[in-house]
Design an enzyme around this catalytic site. Structure first.
Site, PDB file in Angstrom:
ATOM      1  CG  LEU A  48      -2.173  -0.820   1.204  1.00 37.67           C
ATOM      2  CD1 LEU A  48      -2.850  -0.823   2.573  1.00 37.67           C
ATOM      3  CD2 LEU A  48      -3.148  -0.344   0.132  1.00 37.67           C
ATOM      4  CG  ASP A  49       0.772   4.030  -3.194  1.00 38.03           C
ATOM      5  OD1 ASP A  49       1.838   3.471  -3.524  1.00 38.03           O
ATOM      6  OD2 ASP A  49      -0.172   4.228  -3.988  1.00 38.03           O
ATOM      7  CE  LYS A  50       5.456   8.738   4.733  1.00 37.90           C
ATOM      8  NZ  LYS A  50       6.670   9.592   4.641  1.00 37.90           N
TER       9      LYS A  50
END
Length: 319
Positions: A48-50
């Site tokens: 998952l992206d930050k």
């Protein structure tokens, strides 16, 4: 004076569901888990992206062998998309690179129908896909000019549940390899506007759901033994992974397996579950008499009673 390292703690081969908060990377998410469990070997399936939050599938110890088998599962997301702006990274962390008029609700509804079903999608330039042997985001950071080939994805469903211009809240059910940031970009352009993902939460991966997930606060406060008790292990895990077929071994067969002896398909007996209507199983999982995973096997081509199985992983191996 000689010193020796203590052996790493043995963790049952199972799955830990964790609720990733926004603001940390998927890699950073693993540090509290490693500390609680007292181990170093931890892996996850599906980054998952930050800026994003939601469900992460995490394996520890011998369970990391499962990571490769969970990459093909569909996913569900809640996404808040802001229209009228596009950022360099297609998320809230990037600089705004373009602006446009905000579409009205009827125009947006009309556009959504074009983004259901099979699609060709170009991943974001700030992503981990490889382009000519390098990560796209690394080339973007260096200022390289490059193109990313499109990939085939499937959007099973795409619905807008709230429209409060310039933002819309969307429910998305998609195949592996789908970038929600790219979907937002393409929706904006198709509606005569621009767009980026302001907030994103992953709610489901395959048959695993966010409401089952542990929080980082729970992991820190309750510790490793509690985490192990929450793991999805044994046949409970295998039944929820597509492409697996489950078999039960008695103590003698389980011991042979853990010694790495040759095994033939006829020796597995009848499967515990039949996957009617599914594609043929890719992996055979064998449980011992205590419902602990003994080994994973694979066999190519047509499966016959005399087919010799290929070991893909032995758990609690004996020597």
């Amino acid at each position: 004076m000689s010193s020796s390292k203590s052996p790493e703690r043995t963790i049952p081969p199972g799955l830990i569901l964790i609720h990733k908060p926004p603001g940390i990377t998927s890699f950073q998410l693993l540090s509290p888990l490693k500390k609680a469990l007292g181990i170093k070997k931890v892996g996850h399936a599906g980054t998952l992206d930050k800026f994003a939050s939601g469900l992460m599938l995490v394996f520890a110890g011998q369970g990391t062998r499962f990571v490769q088998y969970l990459s093909n599962m569909d996913k569900r997301y809640h996404a808040t998309i802001e229209f009228g702006k596009e950022t360099e990274t297609l998320d809230p962390e990037g600089e705004v690179i373009a602006t446009a008029e905000i579409p009205d609700g009827s125009r947006l509804e009309e556009v959504l129908s074009r983004f259901r079903g099979d699609l060709d999608q170009v991943p974001p330039k700030y992503s981990a896909v490889h382009v000519d042997g390098q990560r796209a985001y690394k080339r973007s950071l260096k200022g390289d000019d490059f193109d990313i080939p499109s990939r085939r994805i499937v959007i099973h469903s795409l619905e807008i549940r709230d429209w409060n211009p310039p933002r819309g809240d969307f429910d998305i059910h998609c195949s592996k390899g789908t970038y929600i940031r790219s979907l937002a970009r393409d929706l904006g352009l198709a509606a005569g506007s621009r767009a980026y993902v302001e907030r994103l939460q992953r709610t489901t991966v395959g048959e695993f759901h966010l409401d089952e997930a542990l929080t980082l606060d729970e992991i820190r406060e309750k510790g490793g033994e509690w985490v192990i008790d929450q793991m999805i292990c044994g046949s409970d895990l295998i039944r929820r992974i597509p492409g697996f077929q489950l078999f039960q071994a008695d103590s003698d067969l389980a011991r042979r397996i853990r010694l790495g002896k040759d095994l033939y398909f006829r020796e597995l007996g009848a499967p515990l579950i039949e996957r009617s209507g599914d594609s043929p199983p890719q992996i055979f999982a064998v449980m011992d008499e205590y419902d602990q995973l003994a080994a994973l096997f694979q066999a190519g081509g047509d499966i016959q009673p005399q087919t010799r199985l290929t070991y893909r992983g032995v758990f609690h191996k004996l020597s």
